[in-house]
Each structure stands twice: as structure tokens, then as C-alpha cells.
Write a protein that holds these residues in place. Structure first.
Motif, PDB file in Angstrom:
ATOM      1  N   ALA A  28      -3.160  50.396  -9.553  1.00 38.88           N
ATOM      2  CA  ALA A  28      -4.159  49.409  -9.988  1.00 38.88           C
ATOM      3  C   ALA A  28      -4.544  49.657 -11.442  1.00 38.88           C
ATOM      4  O   ALA A  28      -4.581  48.733 -12.265  1.00 38.88           O
ATOM      5  CB  ALA A  28      -5.397  49.480  -9.089  1.00 38.88           C
ATOM      6  N   TYR A  41     -16.095  46.969 -13.583  1.00 48.54           N
ATOM      7  CA  TYR A  41     -15.460  46.414 -12.380  1.00 48.54           C
ATOM      8  C   TYR A  41     -14.797  47.534 -11.595  1.00 48.54           C
ATOM      9  O   TYR A  41     -14.169  48.413 -12.188  1.00 48.54           O
ATOM     10  CB  TYR A  41     -14.365  45.404 -12.752  1.00 48.54           C
ATOM     11  CG  TYR A  41     -14.835  44.319 -13.698  1.00 48.54           C
ATOM     12  CD1 TYR A  41     -15.523  43.211 -13.215  1.00 48.54           C
ATOM     13  CD2 TYR A  41     -14.594  44.418 -15.071  1.00 48.54           C
ATOM     14  CE1 TYR A  41     -15.962  42.219 -14.086  1.00 48.54           C
ATOM     15  CE2 TYR A  41     -15.023  43.433 -15.943  1.00 48.54           C
ATOM     16  CZ  TYR A  41     -15.709  42.337 -15.445  1.00 48.54           C
ATOM     17  OH  TYR A  41     -16.134  41.361 -16.307  1.00 48.54           O
ATOM     18  N   ILE A  53     -11.805  48.226  -8.888  1.00 50.90           N
ATOM     19  CA  ILE A  53     -10.609  47.540  -8.363  1.00 50.90           C
ATOM     20  C   ILE A  53      -9.824  48.494  -7.471  1.00 50.90           C
ATOM     21  O   ILE A  53     -10.103  49.690  -7.420  1.00 50.90           O
ATOM     22  CB  ILE A  53      -9.687  47.025  -9.502  1.00 50.90           C
ATOM     23  CG1 ILE A  53      -9.170  48.205 -10.351  1.00 50.90           C
ATOM     24  CG2 ILE A  53     -10.384  45.995 -10.363  1.00 50.90           C
ATOM     25  CD1 ILE A  53      -8.017  47.817 -11.270  1.00 50.90           C
ATOM     26  N   GLU A 100     -11.689  48.016  -2.468  1.00 52.21           N
ATOM     27  CA  GLU A 100     -11.345  47.549  -1.127  1.00 52.21           C
ATOM     28  C   GLU A 100      -9.969  48.106  -0.779  1.00 52.21           C
ATOM     29  O   GLU A 100      -8.956  47.614  -1.274  1.00 52.21           O
ATOM     30  CB  GLU A 100     -11.313  46.017  -1.107  1.00 52.21           C
ATOM     31  CG  GLU A 100     -11.255  45.493   0.292  1.00 52.21           C
ATOM     32  CD  GLU A 100     -11.262  43.969   0.339  1.00 52.21           C
ATOM     33  OE1 GLU A 100     -11.725  43.337  -0.627  1.00 52.21           O
ATOM     34  OE2 GLU A 100     -10.785  43.448   1.351  1.00 52.21           O
ATOM     35  N   ASP A 139      -1.678  45.158  -3.106  1.00 55.05           N
ATOM     36  CA  ASP A 139      -3.054  44.702  -3.347  1.00 55.05           C
ATOM     37  C   ASP A 139      -3.618  45.369  -4.594  1.00 55.05           C
ATOM     38  O   ASP A 139      -4.329  44.754  -5.387  1.00 55.05           O
ATOM     39  CB  ASP A 139      -3.949  45.042  -2.147  1.00 55.05           C
ATOM     40  CG  ASP A 139      -3.403  44.448  -0.858  1.00 55.05           C
ATOM     41  OD1 ASP A 139      -2.980  43.287  -0.893  1.00 55.05           O
ATOM     42  OD2 ASP A 139      -3.381  45.158   0.166  1.00 55.05           O
ATOM     43  N   ASN A 144      -2.034  43.820  -7.682  1.00 51.91           N
ATOM     44  CA  ASN A 144      -2.619  42.476  -7.831  1.00 51.91           C
ATOM     45  C   ASN A 144      -4.012  42.542  -8.413  1.00 51.91           C
ATOM     46  O   ASN A 144      -4.384  41.754  -9.274  1.00 51.91           O
ATOM     47  CB  ASN A 144      -2.749  41.812  -6.453  1.00 51.91           C
ATOM     48  CG  ASN A 144      -1.530  40.997  -6.131  1.00 51.91           C
ATOM     49  OD1 ASN A 144      -0.892  40.457  -7.021  1.00 51.91           O
ATOM     50  ND2 ASN A 144      -1.202  40.927  -4.861  1.00 51.91           N
ATOM     51  N   ASP A 145      -4.780  43.480  -7.910  1.00 49.45           N
ATOM     52  CA  ASP A 145      -6.167  43.606  -8.353  1.00 49.45           C
ATOM     53  C   ASP A 145      -6.226  44.004  -9.831  1.00 49.45           C
ATOM     54  O   ASP A 145      -7.040  43.480 -10.595  1.00 49.45           O
ATOM     55  CB  ASP A 145      -6.849  44.682  -7.500  1.00 49.45           C
ATOM     56  CG  ASP A 145      -8.226  44.261  -7.067  1.00 49.45           C
ATOM     57  OD1 ASP A 145      -8.554  43.071  -7.234  1.00 49.45           O
ATOM     58  OD2 ASP A 145      -8.974  45.129  -6.574  1.00 49.45           O
ATOM     59  N   ARG A 157      -5.332  40.949 -11.802  1.00 48.83           N
ATOM     60  CA  ARG A 157      -6.393  39.933 -11.722  1.00 48.83           C
ATOM     61  C   ARG A 157      -7.516  40.237 -12.710  1.00 48.83           C
ATOM     62  O   ARG A 157      -7.927  39.383 -13.496  1.00 48.83           O
ATOM     63  CB  ARG A 157      -6.946  39.898 -10.289  1.00 48.83           C
ATOM     64  CG  ARG A 157      -8.103  38.944 -10.065  1.00 48.83           C
ATOM     65  CD  ARG A 157      -8.695  39.107  -8.663  1.00 48.83           C
ATOM     66  NE  ARG A 157      -9.179  40.451  -8.381  1.00 48.83           N
ATOM     67  CZ  ARG A 157     -10.349  40.945  -8.782  1.00 48.83           C
ATOM     68  NH1 ARG A 157     -11.165  40.200  -9.498  1.00 48.83           N
ATOM     69  NH2 ARG A 157     -10.712  42.188  -8.485  1.00 48.83           N
TER      70      ARG A 157
END
Ligand SMILES: Cc1cc2nc3c(=O)[nH]c(=O)nc-3n(C[C@H](O)[C@H](O)[C@H](O)COP(=O)(O)O)c2cc1C
Ligand code: SF4
Length: 680
Positions: free
Chosen positions: A424, A655, A657, A662, A668, A671-672, A675
């Protein structure tokens, strides 16, 4: 050596009929579920435009329905059975042609794959053999269980017209050719295969009869679109397994000759293996975790010398001997294997699918010799795991969001601090830097990669080479000027000192501990995480191990422990094992674990951990103790928002991530990261 010389053949322009390909790389068709309704969607346009821009020689768009509703394999499918759909396809070919790339449209009929529940109609096929029957062998769990109705001759003739009409529409929409999919196990393949086709009429029996339907389609298309519009036929060059009752290689060669004589301009070859719960499209996974049968007993026609990669090449080479038109084959090819197959004259064009999904710019990077910049496809099959949901790639967060993630320069350049060098954090740093932000990345460990390191070291790199992805990210963020600070933990005081505009917290999750009496016992060990070296971790475990947690974490750990000679039991509160795993991988791993004597107990309740092991109540209500030397907690991580709470209000933007926000899968996390970096 430059891309041009090392990949001389691969980069050479080629042709199918009168259509010039830019090079010999073909993006093979893939059903992406990117349509919202029966029309071509903007998401599809974005996906194919990115591929066209990326330099591939020719691309093949996946299959709209030619026969509604009888050929609906999925509840929502785009259509080409009426002229009103031409406009959407014209827009699609427009965005592809804008970048100088030719495009074919794949057309097929799903045949026995249709589920009665989708439209209330029974599926149709050559004969009344279900795709899920013993004749076929175990298949994907989402295959239809319904027994198909054999097509009548009038219906066959009607479908000849439907294929030809769809091709005329494709031509009007600006496609450069079509690919008729008569491979795998859909309707046309069912007619060709002696194993599926039990008809007694002019469409069953001899190869000539079994091929009659496909040849009629080709001839009718040729009649309607003229000589210059290329038709490619995708066929199973040989069907192996199935007790030798499938189509032989000699028949495959004969079929190829018939197709050439009927006016086909190219042949796309795959082999088909009956009787195994493997994806016939991705033969490499038959090696995971181990082959079902000894390698010496594998069917001889495919080439197994690269563990499934390029397995189709030897079959294609035999077909090529029978025809003078171009032969295409793919299947876990990479540029090196593709170049080799071309130099050996085994094929004329090389199919690529997943590697182009992971990186649509792969061809341009090969051309410019920037091999190190290619995003590695891990072969993880996450892209094949959704059931009728938009296909996502584990490593390419932009796939299916090409018009959304445009990597445009940030309006305001910001000082961005990323905490955490796992997937991430690295993706967030990469995208933020690409957008022009000034990025620094911190990790308290001394190497990048986070959990990917542990997974790579424990599981090895033969299947899913996660360290290559760490190397890719590391190279990219270094090139982009991200300041990488390893061995340094992000704290509120460090943030106060650096004064970033944005803090992105990608510090990972924390182990989740279930509330079980005895959980603090000396025989309880957490799952492997980044703080252990694999060797040290394995030393913590006794011979008999109970793993608490049967999702991806627990099942993959069981694989590692079995390989280390441990006696393993997996217990899970959920009713299913292997949650989070790619569908095919899960099926194979659960099969292998069973073969290796791993007891898998879903649907249990944990009662207590004692020095004897773990006491549970089974789904049937029976209380029992599983004797073990070690109880390993291998559950999905829990979120960790401590640092977020401390920083909120003290920096302009913060933020959390990835797993810290989560917990999820690597896909994921990436992606996070993408994003948030596109949003700042
Ligand atoms: C998500 C996905 C969907 C696919 N759908 C199709 C399809 O609709 N028609 C087809 O002929 N092949 C389909 N394929 C197979 C690919 O074209 C290709 O043969 C296969 O992925 C092996 O090539 P690769 O290793 O380069 O990915 C699909 C593959 C993927 C990954
Ligand atoms: S999801 Fe995995 S296998 Fe599929 S394209 Fe992406 S990296 Fe490759």
C-alpha cells in the motif's frame, strides 16, 4: 542489447490476411465484465484504449452475445445481436485505432455453460452432456449443472446466420477482423469434440461431420464480409485426458487444414485437458502446489519444459506444420519465451493476456528496452476469481479505471510523507511521485516490502514471485525520486519535525487475537509476520500444529508447514476454507492439503487452549480436543489506527490506508495506495 535486437522477431510487424499487426504480440481475449448493461461501456473503452496505447501488435476484444438470451453465460453481458449495438462498438474501435492498433472481436456461443436460472432456458449443446458431468470431469464451481438440449438442425442453421450477422456488425463497427472462439468447452468446441458430440446426424460422428457447423459459419461469414476481412479461428489443437476420447492432434491438424480451405486467415491454438479441476487457460497452475500425477504421466503433446508456461507452443507447432496461414498461441508467455518460440518457428504470433493486464505498456517497454519498468504479473489468478464481477488485477490498480486514474499532474504540489513500505505504501508513494508530489517514505524495518517479504521467504518464489514486485516498486520509487528512509519509524515527533502537507499511514495491521481461554499459553504462537525471519519462525513450532484460521492466511501457512514436515490441522469458524484465495488456487491448495493428510475443520467454535492442544466444538456440536504441540493464530489482521488518532488535527491531511485502515488482500492494499495517491 536493445529491445530491438533482443526481441527482433517479437517486435517485427506481421500480418493476418491483409491486416498488418504492429508487432507479433497479440492481446488475447478476456471476459472482463466491464459492461453495466448490454452496450459497450466507457470502462471497456478505457481498458482497450490503454492496451492500444501500450503498443501491442493486435488486440482481441472479448465476446459480446451473438444469440440473446440463449448464449448468456453471465447475467449482464454486452450484445451484438442487433444493429443498435454497432454505435458502441464503433466508439470502441475508434479509441483503439486512435493509437494505431488493429482490433479483432471475439465471437462465441457459451453453449452448455448457460444456467437455466439466468434466463429460464435450458442450455444448448451438441448433445445432452452437462458441463459439470463426469464425462467432462471436475470443472469450475460456477459452471452450469444443467443438462443441455441438443440443437436442432434448424437452430444450427439459425446460429450460422447469427455468427455471420454479428461479424457483419463487427465489420461495420470498424473492427479489423473477428476471432471465432471454437476452443475451450463452449458450443462450437462441443460440436468439434468426439467426447461431447454424440450426435447421429450430419453434425456428429466423423471429423468432417463434427466440423460442419464451424465450417458453415466460416463460409457464411466469408460470403458476407468479402475476402479481405480476416477471420481467425480459435480451436483446441488437441484434447488430452478424458480417456483418449477427445480430439487427437492429428484431428486438430486436419481441422486446421479444413479451416484454411474454408477461408480462415489465422488459427489460434490452445490444448484442452479433460478431467482436471484446472483452468485449461492457464496450464501453469497444474504445478501448484504439486501436479496431480507424476510429470512422466503428463500428456505428451503440450510442452511442459517451462512448468506450464508456453505449454501450448508444441501443439501450435504441430498445427503450423499442417497449414500455411499464421498460427497464434499464448499461455503464460513472457517476451523472452515469445521471442524463443518465434525464432524456433513454432508460432507466428504470440498471445499475451495477464501480463498485459498487469502492464498494458509492456510492449512499449520491450521496444524501448525498459524491461525493468515492466510491472510483473504474479500469475496469482486474482483476475480470474470474480464471478461475473468486474475483473481487477492485483498489481495494476488502474485496470478497469483507466479514465479515472489518468496520472495527471497534481494541481498543487505537496510534501507527502508515507509511513510504511509494504504494497500500500509503495504504491501510494509511486503514484504520488508520478503526479509530481515531493514524497518521502519511511519504514521501521530495514527493507521494503512489508508482509510480502515474509510471504516470499516462507513460500518461495516458484509460484507468485512476490519479491519481483518488491523489486519493481523499489526501482520505480527510487527512479521517481522518492526519499526512502528505512529503519526509521514514523512518530508524531518525526511528523512535527518534517512538517508534511499529507501523511499517508500504510503501517499495516496488527495480529488479531481471538478471545479463547489459554490464548496466552506458551504453546501459542502468532502467525508469521514481518518481525520474524522464516527460519526463526519455524523453530518456534512443534511437530503437531493446529492453525486457528482457515482463510488465505491459515491455508497458505499450512502449505508451508506441510512442506516442512509438520502434522497440520486447520480449524475455522467460517463454514468455508480458503476465503480470500483466487478460485483455482484455492481449489488446488485445498485438494493438496487433503492429499497431505491435513485435517480441515470449518464451522467450529474455539473452546480452550490447554497444554494438550485446542479444544473445539465441531459444527455437529461435538466437543473434542485436537492434540498439538503448537497452536498458531493465523487470522486476518486487525486495523491499527493508533498513529492516525495521534496525528489527526496536527497535520493538514492524514489518511490511513491498507491493512492498518481495513485489513484485506494485497490487491486491496495496492488499490488503496493508488486511490489515495490519485486523490491528493
Ligand atoms: C480474466 C480472464 C478472462 C478470460 N476470458 C477469455 C475469453 O473470454 N475468451 C478467451 O478466448 N480467452 C479468455 N481468457 C484466456 C486468455 O485469453 C489467455 O488465453 C489466458 O489468460 C492465458 O494467457 P496468459 O498467461 O498470457 O494470461 C481469459 C483470461 C483471463 C485472465
Ligand atoms: S491479477 Fe495476478 S495473475 Fe491476474 S494479471 Fe494481475 S498479477 Fe497477473
Amino acid at each position: 542489447m536493445t529491445g530491438e535486437t533482443k526481441f527482433e522477431k517479437l517486435l517485427e510487424p506481421y500480418h493476418i490476411g491483409k491486416v498488418q499487426t504492429r508487432n507479433r504480440m497479440v492481446k488475447t481475449a478476456a471476459g472482463m465484465f466491464y459492461q453495466k448493461d448490454e452496450y459497450v461501456s466507457d470502462v471497456q473503452k478505457g481498458f482497450f484504449e490503454a492496451l492500444a496505447k501500450g503498443g501491442v501488435g493486435l488486440l482481441c476484444v472479448d465476446s459480446p452475445t451473438i444469440d440473446y438470451p440463449q448464449s448468456l453465460m453471465f447475467p449482464i453481458q454486452f450484445r451484438i445481436d442487433d444493429d443498435k449495438y454497432i454505435k458502441g462498438f464503433s466508439e470502441l474501435t475508434g479509441v483503439i485505432h486512435k493509437h494505431g492498433c488493429p482490433a479483432f472481436l471475439q465471437l462465441y456461443h457459451c453453449g452448455a455453460w448457460m444456467k437455466k436460472e439466468t434466463y429460464g432456458l435450458p442450455p444448448v449443446s451438441a448433445s445432452n452432456i452437462s458441463i459439470s458431468s463426469d464425462v467432462y470431469g471436475p470443472t469450475s464451481e460456477h459452471a452450469s449443472k444443467d443438462v443441455p438440449r441438443p440443437l436442432t438442425i434448424t437452430e444450427i442453421e439459425d446460429l450460422v446466420d447469427k455468427f455471420a450477422s454479428a461479424t457483419v456488425r463487427a465489420q461495420k463497427a470498424g473492427f479489423d477482423g473477428v476471432e471465432i472462439n471454437a476452443g475451450s468447452n463452449h458450443l462450437l468446441a462441443a460440436f468439434l469434440s468426439p467426447l461431447w458430440n454424440k450426435r447421429q446426424d450430419a453434425y456428429g460422428g466423423s471429423l468432417e461431420n463434427r466440423a460442419r457447423f464451424l465450417l458453415a459459419i466460416i463460409q457464411e461469414i466469408r460470403k458476407r464480409v468479402g475476402r479481405d476481412f480476416p477471420i481467425c479461428a480459435l480451436i483446441n489443437g488437441v484434447e488430452v485426458g478424458g480417456g483418449g476420447r477427445g480430439m487427437s492432434l492429428a484431428e486438430g491438424q486436419e481441422l486446421a487444414r479444413m479451416l484454411e480451405a474454408a477461408g480462415v486467415d489465422a488459427i489460434h491454438i490452445r490444448f484442452y485437458w479433460y478431467g482436471y479441476d484446472i483452468s485449461v487457460l492457464t496450464p501453469e497452475i497444474v504445478f501448484y502446489p504439486e501436479p496431480h500425477i507424476p510429470l512422466k504421466d503428463f500428456p505428451k503433446e503440450p510442452d511442459w519444459s517451462h512448468k506450464g508456461a508456453g505449454a501450448n507452443m508444441s501443439v501450435a507447432a504441430e498445427i503450423k506444420k499442417a497449414v500455411s496461414i499464421p498460427v497464434i498461441a499464448g499461455g503464460r508467455m513472457d517476451p523472452e519465451l515469445g521471442e524463443e518460440a518465434l525464432r524456433q518457428g513454432r508460432v507466428d504470433l504470440v498471445g499475451f493476456c495477464r501480463r498485459l493486464m498487469a502492464d498494458p505498456e509492456l510492449p512499449n517497454k520491450v521496444i524501448s528496452g525498459k524491461m525493468d519498468d515492466i510491472v510483473p504479473c504474479l500469475g496469482c489468478l486474482q483476475c480470474m476469481s470474480g464471478v461475473f464481477t468486474p475483473v481487477r488485477c492485483r498489481v495494476n490498480a488502474a485496470m478497469g479505471r483507466e479514465y479515472e486514474y489518468t496520472f495527471k499532474e497534481a494541481a498543487k504540489k505537496k510534501k507527502v510523507l508515507v509511513a510504511g513500505g509494504g504494497p500500500a505504501g509503495m504504491e501510494a508513494a509511486r503514484v504520488a511521485a508520478l503526479r509530481g508530489h515531493e514524497v518521502s517514505l519511511y519504514d521501521k524495518e530495514t527493507e521494503l516490502g512489508g508482509l510480502m517479504n515474509t510471504v516470499g521467504q516462507l513460500r518461495g518464489v516458484e509460484f507468485e514471485d512476490q519479491p519481483t514486485l518488491i523489486d519493481y516498486f523499489s526501482r520505480q520509487i527510487t527512479k521517481l525520486g522518492v526519499k526512502i528512509n528505512l529503519g526509521k519509524e514514523v512518530t508524531p515527533s518525526l511528523v512535527a519535525e518534517i512538517k508534511p502537507d499529507v501523511v499517508i499511514l500504510a503501517t499495516g495491521g496488527v495480529p488479531a487475537l481471538p478471545d479463547i481461554p489459554g490464548i496466552k499459553g506458551s504453546n501459542v504462537v502468532a502467525g508469521p509476520d514481518r518481525y520474524y525471519s522464516p527460519g526463526d519462525y519455524l523453530k518456534l513450532l512443534g511437530k503437531r500444529v493446529v492453525i486457528i484460521g482457515g482463510a488465505i492466511q491459515g491455508c497458505e501457512l499450512a502449505e508451508v508447514l506441510v512442506r516442512q514436515g509438520k502434522q497440520v490441522t486447520i480449524v475455522n469458524t467460517a463454514a468455508e476454507m480458503g476465503e480470500g484465495m483466487a478460485r483455482e488456487i484455492r481449489a488446488r491448495l485445498l485438494w493438496w492439503l487433503t492429499q497431505k493428510g491435513v485435517a480441515m475443520m470449518p464451522g467450529v467454535r474455539y473452546e480452550a487452549i490447554t497444554d494438550k492442544g485446542l479444544t473445539i466444538t465441531t459444527g455437529a456440536g461435538k466437543r473434542q480436543t485436537i492434540e498439538a504441540d503448537t497452536v498458531v493464530i493465523s487470522l486476518p489482521l486487525a486495523a491499527n489506527k493508533d498513529l492516525l488518532a495521534k496525528l489527526e488535527g496536527n497535520v493538514p491531511e492524514v489518511y490511513a490506508i491498507g491493512d492498518g485502515a481495513e485489513p484485506g488482500l494485497m490487491m486491496d492494499a495496492i488499490n488503496d495506495g493508488a486511490r489515495i495517491a490519485h486523490a491528493i
